[in-house]
Design a protein around this motif. Structure first.
Motif, PDB file in Angstrom:
ATOM      1  N   TYR A   3      15.948 -38.986 -89.053  1.00 53.30           N
ATOM      2  CA  TYR A   3      16.595 -40.298 -88.403  1.00 53.30           C
ATOM      3  C   TYR A   3      16.612 -41.523 -89.625  1.00 53.30           C
ATOM      4  CZ  TYR A   3      17.721 -44.263 -85.911  1.00 53.30           C
ATOM      5  OH  TYR A   3      18.329 -45.334 -85.200  1.00 53.30           O
ATOM      6  N   HIS A  47      28.862 -44.892 -83.894  1.00 49.21           N
ATOM      7  CA  HIS A  47      27.841 -44.278 -83.599  1.00 49.21           C
ATOM      8  C   HIS A  47      26.712 -44.508 -84.869  1.00 49.21           C
ATOM      9  CE1 HIS A  47      28.619 -41.812 -80.232  1.00 49.21           C
ATOM     10  NE2 HIS A  47      29.926 -41.547 -80.836  1.00 49.21           N
ATOM     11  N   THR A  59      18.756 -44.869 -79.451  1.00 56.53           N
ATOM     12  CA  THR A  59      19.257 -43.557 -79.256  1.00 56.53           C
ATOM     13  C   THR A  59      20.760 -43.567 -78.443  1.00 56.53           C
ATOM     14  OG1 THR A  59      16.950 -42.542 -79.114  1.00 56.53           O
ATOM     15  CG2 THR A  59      18.768 -41.298 -77.733  1.00 56.53           C
ATOM     16  N   PHE A  60      21.467 -42.897 -78.803  1.00 59.38           N
ATOM     17  CA  PHE A  60      22.956 -42.981 -78.012  1.00 59.38           C
ATOM     18  C   PHE A  60      23.047 -41.764 -77.129  1.00 59.38           C
ATOM     19  CE2 PHE A  60      24.091 -46.112 -81.257  1.00 59.38           C
ATOM     20  CZ  PHE A  60      24.902 -47.042 -80.561  1.00 59.38           C
ATOM     21  N   ALA A  62      25.415 -39.005 -76.424  1.00 57.28           N
ATOM     22  CA  ALA A  62      26.799 -38.385 -77.288  1.00 57.28           C
ATOM     23  C   ALA A  62      27.288 -37.353 -76.522  1.00 57.28           C
ATOM     24  CB  ALA A  62      26.454 -38.154 -78.564  1.00 57.28           C
ATOM     25  N   PHE A  81      23.988 -34.491 -85.426  1.00 59.72           N
ATOM     26  CA  PHE A  81      23.789 -35.478 -84.335  1.00 59.72           C
ATOM     27  C   PHE A  81      22.155 -35.281 -83.675  1.00 59.72           C
ATOM     28  CE2 PHE A  81      27.811 -36.582 -84.446  1.00 59.72           C
ATOM     29  CZ  PHE A  81      28.149 -37.622 -83.676  1.00 59.72           C
ATOM     30  N   HIS A  82      21.793 -33.983 -83.680  1.00 53.85           N
ATOM     31  CA  HIS A  82      20.428 -33.577 -83.297  1.00 53.85           C
ATOM     32  C   HIS A  82      19.452 -34.170 -84.255  1.00 53.85           C
ATOM     33  CE1 HIS A  82      20.781 -30.947 -79.843  1.00 53.85           C
ATOM     34  NE2 HIS A  82      21.444 -30.023 -80.490  1.00 53.85           N
ATOM     35  N   GLN A  86      20.471 -38.243 -81.383  1.00 47.83           N
ATOM     36  CA  GLN A  86      21.172 -38.337 -80.216  1.00 47.83           C
ATOM     37  C   GLN A  86      21.116 -37.226 -79.042  1.00 47.83           C
ATOM     38  OE1 GLN A  86      22.778 -41.443 -80.920  1.00 47.83           O
ATOM     39  NE2 GLN A  86      21.271 -41.143 -82.416  1.00 47.83           N
TER      40      GLN A  86
END
Length: 241
Positions: A3, A47, A59-60, A62, A81-82, A86
């Motif tokens: 991240y 995003h 953290t979203f 998704a 995304f992982h 998210q």
């Protein structure tokens, strides 16, 4: 770890270079403690733009489709995304809303920032649509403030279906935190949840200056798709030569 690699090395600097976002009201985002950042949703790039300028990790929730796409592109998207932290949420079925609330409360329970789009999906025409009450449920159950956020110009920079962004001015505005502690214990009152959600959406509207539509975005999208399909069916067929 990945991240922060994305944020500070791989993606964040590139996004800031391409979009050159103007940031307003960043001081309204708390430096510690759980909070919900609720924003409008105009573009896929939302995003990543907001996390790239926040000092804290966010953290979203998704949509699950980002994690289940076919082929190499789908696997790369899921990995991305992982790795970005998210959380996939299945938006189909009658329990979809409860699953999203459960995941969101888990993030808030750890004292973190949760990003959410109350409209539930991207705007297909740049207008602001009616918010879903899940954001109000989470705010009351977790006892946390809601920071309204407006993405401005991202629809023009990267509208739906556009892969390579246009060069267009972008701004990100944060409003003052909204405190709903006066409604503590009333998360099962539908009228209260609707009032809270409408207050959040009005704050976003004030920041964004969008046109507001008192209809859910998913319903408006479906109606627009049906209208286009009907127009296509009515087009006269050219005779074969």
């Amino acid at each position: 770890m990945f991240y922060y690699l994305l944020k500070y090395v791989l993606l964040g600097p590139l996004l800031r270079l391409v979009f050159r976002p103007r940031i307003e009201g960043l001081e309204h985002v708390p430096s510690s403690g759980a909070a919900i950042v609720a924003g409008n949703h105009l573009s896929f790039s939302d995003h990543f733009l907001m996390p790239s300028i926040l000092k804290r990790r966010i953290t979203f929730l998704a949509k699950a489709e980002y994690f289940t796409g076919p082929g190499i592109k789908g696997r790369l998207t899921a990995f991305f995304f992982h790795s970005a932290g998210q959380i996939p949420v299945d938006r189909s079925g009658k329990d979809a809303g409860q699953a999203a609330i459960r995941e969101g409360l888990g993030v808030l329970g750890k004292g973190e920032l949760l990003g959410i789009y109350p409209e539930g999906t991207r705007s297909h025409d740049g207008r602001l649509y009616k918010g879903k009450v899940g954001v109000a449920v989470m705010a009351l159950k977790a006892g946390v403030p809601v920071i309204p956020c407006a993405m401005i110009g991202t629809f023009e920079a990267q509208p739906p279906g556009k892969v390579v962004p246009n060069l267009h001015p972008v701004a990100i505005r944060f409003g003052e935190p909204l405190d709903f502690s006066r409604y503590e214990g009333m998360e099962d009152e539908r009228a209260i949840l609707r009032a809270i959600t409408d207050e959040i959406m009005y704050a976003i509207l004030t920041l964004s200056g969008q046109e507001y539509v008192d209809q859910y975005a998913a319903v408006a999208k479906a109606e627009e798709a049906e209208r286009k399909a009907e127009e296509k069916r009515r087009l006269p067929r050219l005779p074969r030569s």
